[in-house]
Design a protein around this motif. Structure first.
Motif, PDB file in Angstrom:
ATOM      1  N   GLY A 178      42.721  28.985  44.919  1.00 11.58           N
ATOM      2  CA  GLY A 178      42.276  29.603  43.672  1.00 11.58           C
ATOM      3  C   GLY A 178      42.974  30.931  43.451  1.00 11.58           C
ATOM      4  N   ARG A 179      42.589  31.586  42.338  1.00 15.13           N
ATOM      5  CA  ARG A 179      43.247  32.855  41.964  1.00 15.13           C
ATOM      6  C   ARG A 179      42.446  34.023  42.488  1.00 15.13           C
ATOM      7  N   GLN A 180      43.142  34.914  43.195  1.00 12.00           N
ATOM      8  CA  GLN A 180      42.473  36.068  43.801  1.00 12.00           C
ATOM      9  C   GLN A 180      42.558  37.277  42.864  1.00 12.00           C
ATOM     10  N   TRP A 181      41.537  38.108  42.937  1.00 13.90           N
ATOM     11  CA  TRP A 181      41.426  39.241  42.008  1.00 13.90           C
ATOM     12  C   TRP A 181      40.778  40.400  42.730  1.00 13.90           C
ATOM     13  N   PHE A 182      41.304  41.597  42.559  1.00 18.22           N
ATOM     14  CA  PHE A 182      40.724  42.782  43.208  1.00 18.22           C
ATOM     15  C   PHE A 182      40.785  43.966  42.247  1.00 18.22           C
ATOM     16  N   ARG A 183      39.717  44.731  42.157  1.00 14.92           N
ATOM     17  CA  ARG A 183      39.739  45.981  41.389  1.00 14.92           C
ATOM     18  C   ARG A 183      38.879  47.022  42.102  1.00 14.92           C
ATOM     19  N   ILE A 198      35.479  45.471  43.816  1.00 12.76           N
ATOM     20  CA  ILE A 198      35.130  44.049  43.669  1.00 12.76           C
ATOM     21  C   ILE A 198      36.327  43.172  44.035  1.00 12.76           C
ATOM     22  N   ALA A 199      36.024  42.059  44.683  1.00 11.49           N
ATOM     23  CA  ALA A 199      37.048  41.045  44.944  1.00 11.49           C
ATOM     24  C   ALA A 199      36.505  39.711  44.457  1.00 11.49           C
ATOM     25  N   GLY A 200      37.380  38.906  43.890  1.00  5.45           N
ATOM     26  CA  GLY A 200      36.926  37.612  43.397  1.00  5.45           C
ATOM     27  C   GLY A 200      37.973  36.540  43.612  1.00  5.45           C
ATOM     28  N   VAL A 201      37.491  35.312  43.684  1.00  9.52           N
ATOM     29  CA  VAL A 201      38.389  34.157  43.715  1.00  9.52           C
ATOM     30  C   VAL A 201      37.889  33.211  42.626  1.00  9.52           C
ATOM     31  N   ALA A 202      38.815  32.777  41.775  1.00  7.75           N
ATOM     32  CA  ALA A 202      38.449  31.836  40.712  1.00  7.75           C
ATOM     33  C   ALA A 202      39.183  30.528  40.948  1.00  7.75           C
ATOM     34  N   PRO A 203      38.504  29.403  40.738  1.00 11.62           N
ATOM     35  CA  PRO A 203      39.178  28.125  40.943  1.00 11.62           C
ATOM     36  C   PRO A 203      40.404  28.017  40.041  1.00 11.62           C
ATOM     37  N   ALA A 204      41.463  27.387  40.578  1.00 16.72           N
ATOM     38  CA  ALA A 204      42.649  27.118  39.760  1.00 16.72           C
ATOM     39  C   ALA A 204      42.744  25.611  39.640  1.00 16.72           C
ATOM     40  N   GLY A 205      42.527  25.076  38.445  1.00 12.89           N
ATOM     41  CA  GLY A 205      42.455  23.618  38.279  1.00 12.89           C
ATOM     42  C   GLY A 205      41.273  23.092  39.081  1.00 12.89           C
ATOM     43  N   ARG A 206      41.551  22.115  39.951  1.00 11.55           N
ATOM     44  CA  ARG A 206      40.463  21.555  40.758  1.00 11.55           C
ATOM     45  C   ARG A 206      40.307  22.271  42.089  1.00 11.55           C
ATOM     46  N   ALA A 207      41.235  23.197  42.367  1.00 10.63           N
ATOM     47  CA  ALA A 207      41.235  23.809  43.700  1.00 10.63           C
ATOM     48  C   ALA A 207      40.366  25.062  43.745  1.00 10.63           C
ATOM     49  N   GLY A 208      39.614  25.194  44.819  1.00  9.02           N
ATOM     50  CA  GLY A 208      38.897  26.437  45.082  1.00  9.02           C
ATOM     51  C   GLY A 208      37.519  26.490  44.465  1.00  9.02           C
ATOM     52  N   SER A 209      36.755  27.490  44.885  1.00  9.79           N
ATOM     53  CA  SER A 209      35.412  27.703  44.349  1.00  9.79           C
ATOM     54  C   SER A 209      35.295  29.164  43.934  1.00  9.79           C
ATOM     55  N   VAL A 210      34.288  29.461  43.094  1.00  7.68           N
ATOM     56  CA  VAL A 210      34.121  30.840  42.625  1.00  7.68           C
ATOM     57  C   VAL A 210      33.568  31.691  43.757  1.00  7.68           C
ATOM     58  N   ARG A 211      34.186  32.843  43.958  1.00  8.64           N
ATOM     59  CA  ARG A 211      33.657  33.788  44.949  1.00  8.64           C
ATOM     60  C   ARG A 211      33.702  35.192  44.360  1.00  8.64           C
ATOM     61  N   VAL A 212      32.624  35.928  44.578  1.00 11.08           N
ATOM     62  CA  VAL A 212      32.536  37.293  44.052  1.00 11.08           C
ATOM     63  C   VAL A 212      31.871  38.171  45.104  1.00 11.08           C
ATOM     64  N   ALA A 213      32.512  39.286  45.453  1.00  9.26           N
ATOM     65  CA  ALA A 213      31.906  40.222  46.399  1.00  9.26           C
ATOM     66  C   ALA A 213      32.164  41.649  45.920  1.00  9.26           C
ATOM     67  N   LEU A 214      31.171  42.514  46.139  1.00 14.73           N
ATOM     68  CA  LEU A 214      31.281  43.887  45.639  1.00 14.73           C
ATOM     69  C   LEU A 214      30.911  44.896  46.719  1.00 14.73           C
ATOM     70  N   TRP A 273      36.451  37.273  35.140  1.00 14.24           N
ATOM     71  CA  TRP A 273      36.309  35.917  34.610  1.00 14.24           C
ATOM     72  C   TRP A 273      37.289  35.684  33.462  1.00 14.24           C
ATOM     73  N   ALA A 274      37.506  36.719  32.634  1.00 16.57           N
ATOM     74  CA  ALA A 274      38.481  36.583  31.534  1.00 16.57           C
ATOM     75  C   ALA A 274      39.889  36.400  32.108  1.00 16.57           C
ATOM     76  N   ASP A 275      40.240  37.198  33.104  1.00 11.71           N
ATOM     77  CA  ASP A 275      41.577  37.085  33.716  1.00 11.71           C
ATOM     78  C   ASP A 275      41.755  35.721  34.375  1.00 11.71           C
ATOM     79  N   ALA A 276      40.673  35.215  34.955  1.00 13.22           N
ATOM     80  CA  ALA A 276      40.754  33.925  35.649  1.00 13.22           C
ATOM     81  C   ALA A 276      41.093  32.799  34.685  1.00 13.22           C
ATOM     82  N   HIS A 277      40.738  32.982  33.410  1.00 15.16           N
ATOM     83  CA  HIS A 277      40.964  31.913  32.447  1.00 15.16           C
ATOM     84  C   HIS A 277      42.191  32.168  31.566  1.00 15.16           C
ATOM     85  N   ARG A 278      42.893  33.247  31.885  1.00 16.29           N
ATOM     86  CA  ARG A 278      44.129  33.536  31.155  1.00 16.29           C
ATOM     87  C   ARG A 278      45.220  32.618  31.687  1.00 16.29           C
ATOM     88  N   LYS A 279      46.000  32.040  30.816  1.00 11.71           N
ATOM     89  CA  LYS A 279      47.060  31.102  31.243  1.00 11.71           C
ATOM     90  C   LYS A 279      48.195  31.871  31.906  1.00 11.71           C
TER      91      LYS A 279
END
Ligand SMILES: Cc1cc2nc3c(=O)[nH]c(=O)nc-3n(C[C@H](O)[C@H](O)[C@H](O)COP(=O)(O)OP(=O)(O)OC[C@H]3O[C@@H](n4cnc5c(N)ncnc54)[C@H](O)[C@@H]3O)c2cc1C
Length: 279
Positions: A178-183, A198-214, A273-279
Motif C-alpha cells: 500500500g501507499r505510505q504517508w507521514f506528516r 501521523i503515519a498511515g498506510v492506504a491500500p493500493a488497488g487490492r494490496a494492503g490494508s488501512v493503517r493509521v497511527a499518531l 485519505w485525500a492523498d491516498a486517493h490521488r492518482k
C-alpha cells in the motif's frame, strides 16, 4: 542545574554478549546510545542514573538488512543511517521521512532508532511509523530473546515492557503493501518536537490494508484501529474523523493545546485519505 559527571560511571562493553552480561551482573545500568536524550536530562539536572552502559561501539547493532521478507533494523541505526539506507527508502519510505524530521543534522547523526523508541516519549517521530508498520521490537537479555509487537511495547506514559536486564537490539518490519504517508506538525521545520505526528498506510488497488497511527495525542503512541476500520468500511471522512477524535486523548502542554491537536489530527486524517486517493 546542570548534572555533574564526577559521580557517574561508564561501562564500555566490547560486544553485545559483554553488554548483556554487564546488564545482568552489574546492573542497574542505564543504556547509552547516541546520548541525545540522555544529555538533555543531564543538562536539566534530572538524569537519575549513576551507572551507564555505552552501546555506541557495538557496530553489529547498526545493521540494516532484509531477511526473508522482513526488514531488520539494528537499534543503533542512526536517523542519518535510516535516511541514507536504500532498503529503508524502498521498503519503508515513511520511516526515512520521519527520520528526516528528527531534530537537525547533528541530532540525526547521533540519535538512534533504539534510543527514540526506548526513550518512550509519545512525541517520538518514528513511533507512529513503527506502529503503522506492524513492527516487532527485538529485546535481548543474557538469558533470552523476546519479540514484542510494537503496538504492545508501551504500557503507559514513558513505560514499556522492557526489563532492566534487556536491551532493544533491533526492529523487524514485515513487508508493507500500500501507499505510505507521514506528516509531522510542529512549530517550525527543524529542531521542533511534534504537536501531532501521523503515519498511515492506504491500500493500493487490492494490496494492503488501512493503517493509521499518531503521536503526541495520548500518553503513548496510538494505533487508531477503529478509524482504520471505519475508512476500510467506506465511512465518510467526516465519520472517520469523529471516530479518530474518540480514539485520541491529547493534552494541553508547553507545545500545544488539546483542542489544536484534535483539530490538526482530524485535518491530517483527511489529508492522508485525500492523498491516498490521488492518482
Ligand atoms: C536538540 C534536540 C532535538 C530533538 N528533536 C527530536 C525530534 O524532532 N523528534 C524526535 O523524535 N526526537 C527528537 N529528539 C530526541 C532524540 O534525539 C531522539 O529521541 C533520539 O532518537 C534518541 O536516540 P539516542 O540514541 O540519542 O538515545 P539516548 O539519549 O542514548 O537514549 C535515550 C533513552 O533510551 C535508552 N536506550 C537507548 N538505546 C537503547 C537500547 N538499544 N536499548 C534499551 N534502551 C536504550 C537510554 O537508556 C535512554 O533512556 C531531539 C533531541 C535533541 C537534543
Amino acid at each position: 542545574m546542570i548534572g555533574s559527571l564526577s559521580h557517574r560511571t561508564l561501562l564500555q562493553p566490547r560486544s553485545l554478549t559483554d553488554a548483556l552480561k554487564m546488564l545482568r551482573d552489574e546492573g542497574p545500568l542505564v543504556p547509552l546510545a547516541g546520548c541525545t536524550d540522555l544529555y538533555v536530562s543531564l543538562n536539566f539536572g534530572t538524569l537519575k542514573g549513576t551507572r551507564f552502559l555505552n552501546l555506541w561501539g557495538l557496530a553489529g547493532l547498526k545493521d540494516i538488512s532484509v531477511r526473508g521478507d522482513v526488514l531488520s533494523i539494528g537499534a543503533l541505526a542512526t536517523h542519518t543511517d535510516l535516511i541514507r539506507s536504500p532498503l529503508v527508502q524502498k521498503r519503508i519510505p515513511m520511516l526515512a521521512a520521519a527520520a528526516r524530521e528528527v531534530g537537525g543534522v547533528q541530532i540525526q547523526n547521533r540519535g538512534t532508532l533504539g534510543g527514540n523508541v526506548a526513550n518512550a516519549s509519545p512525541a517520538g517521530d518514528t513511533l507512529p511509523v513503527l506502529a503503522a508498520a506492524d513492527a516487532v521490537v527485538v529485546l535481548r537479555s543474557a538469558a533470552e530473546t523476546r519479540r514484542v509487537p510494537f503496538t504492545t511495547f508501551y504500557t503507559g506514559y514513558r513505560q514499556s515492557v522492557r526489563r532492566l536486564d534487556e536491551l532493544i537490539v533491533g526492529f523487524e518490519i514485515p513487508a508493507i503493501h500500500g501507499r505510505q504517508w507521514f506528516r509531522k506538525v510542529g512549530t517550525r521545520a527543524a529542531q521542533a518536537i511534534s504537536k501531532v505526528v501521523i503515519a498511515g498506510v492506504a491500500p493500493a488497488g487490492r494490496a494492503g490494508s488501512v493503517r493509521v497511527a499518531l503521536g503526541s495525542v495520548a500518553p503513548t503512541v496510538v494505533r487508531a484501529t477503529r478509524t482504520e476500520a471505519a475508512l476500510a468500511g467506506g465511512a465518510t471522512i467526516g465519520d472517520a474523523q469523529r471516530t479518530l477524535l474518540e480514539e485520541i486523548a491529547p493534552i494541553d502542554d508547553i507545545r500545544s493545546t488539546s483542542e489544536y491537536r484534535r483539530r490538526v489530527a482530524a485535518n491530517l486524517l483527511a489529508r492522508f485519505w485525500a492523498d491516498a486517493h490521488r492518482k
